[in-house]
Design a protein around this motif. Structure first.
Motif, PDB file in Angstrom:
ATOM      1  N   TYR A   1       0.825  -1.210   0.000  1.00  0.00           N
ATOM      2  CA  TYR A   1       0.000   0.000   0.000  1.00  0.00           C
ATOM      3  C   TYR A   1       0.861   1.263   0.000  1.00  0.00           C
ATOM      4  N   ILE A   2       1.967   1.229   0.718  1.00  0.00           N
ATOM      5  CA  ILE A   2       2.853   2.394   0.746  1.00  0.00           C
ATOM      6  C   ILE A   2       3.459   2.632  -0.631  1.00  0.00           C
ATOM      7  N   ILE A   3       3.889   1.578  -1.300  1.00  0.00           N
ATOM      8  CA  ILE A   3       4.459   1.707  -2.647  1.00  0.00           C
ATOM      9  C   ILE A   3       3.409   2.228  -3.620  1.00  0.00           C
ATOM     10  N   GLN A   4       2.192   1.687  -3.546  1.00  0.00           N
ATOM     11  CA  GLN A   4       1.116   2.159  -4.425  1.00  0.00           C
ATOM     12  C   GLN A   4       0.798   3.631  -4.167  1.00  0.00           C
ATOM     13  N   ALA A   5       0.776   4.034  -2.915  1.00  0.00           N
ATOM     14  CA  ALA A   5       0.492   5.434  -2.578  1.00  0.00           C
ATOM     15  C   ALA A   5       1.590   6.341  -3.114  1.00  0.00           C
ATOM     16  N   ARG A   6       2.842   5.904  -3.027  1.00  0.00           N
ATOM     17  CA  ARG A   6       3.945   6.711  -3.545  1.00  0.00           C
ATOM     18  C   ARG A   6       3.825   6.872  -5.060  1.00  0.00           C
ATOM     19  N   GLU A   7       3.528   5.785  -5.769  1.00  0.00           N
ATOM     20  CA  GLU A   7       3.387   5.850  -7.227  1.00  0.00           C
ATOM     21  C   GLU A   7       2.207   6.724  -7.628  1.00  0.00           C
ATOM     22  N   ARG A   8       1.094   6.538  -6.977  1.00  0.00           N
ATOM     23  CA  ARG A   8      -0.089   7.348  -7.291  1.00  0.00           C
ATOM     24  C   ARG A   8       0.148   8.815  -6.968  1.00  0.00           C
TER      25      ARG A   8
END
Length: 102
Positions: free
Chosen positions: A45-52
């Motif tokens: 979730y942290i990686i997805q939030a960073r990408e988004r």
């Protein structure tokens, strides 16, 4: 509930007391094991939030630049008309009175 506030105060004192170390006990028994089990999901979730977040900043940056460019072009178009009208107000006599610098 009878004695709700008294029980709540006793619980908060138990959590904060250095003698009982209630907060530490709750963390070791409940919070840490739950976080350990779900560590991979949290990292995902942290990686997805960073990408988004990066994609969103790029998208809004492009929109902002487009809006600024549009505003600049519109301002230039409006001011060009004012400049042309101002130049038309000069007569040839006015232009001849300007000394030549040679």
């Amino acid at each position: 509930l009878p004695f709700y506030y008294e029980i709540k105060m006793a619980f908060v004192i138990w959590l904060l007391s250095p003698y009982t170390r209630g907060a530490s006990l709750l963390y070791r028994k409940f919070v840490h094991p739950t976080l350990s089990r779900k560590e991979k999901e949290i990292d995902t979730y942290i990686i997805q939030a960073r990408e988004r977040g990066y994609e969103t900043m790029v998208r809004f940056g492009k929109k902002g630049l487009n809006m600024a460019a549009t505003a600049a072009v519109q301002a230039a178009a409006k001011s060009q008309g004012a400049l042309a009208g101002r130049l038309r107000s000069f007569s040839m006599q006015d232009l001849r009175s300007i000394p030549d610098e040679a």
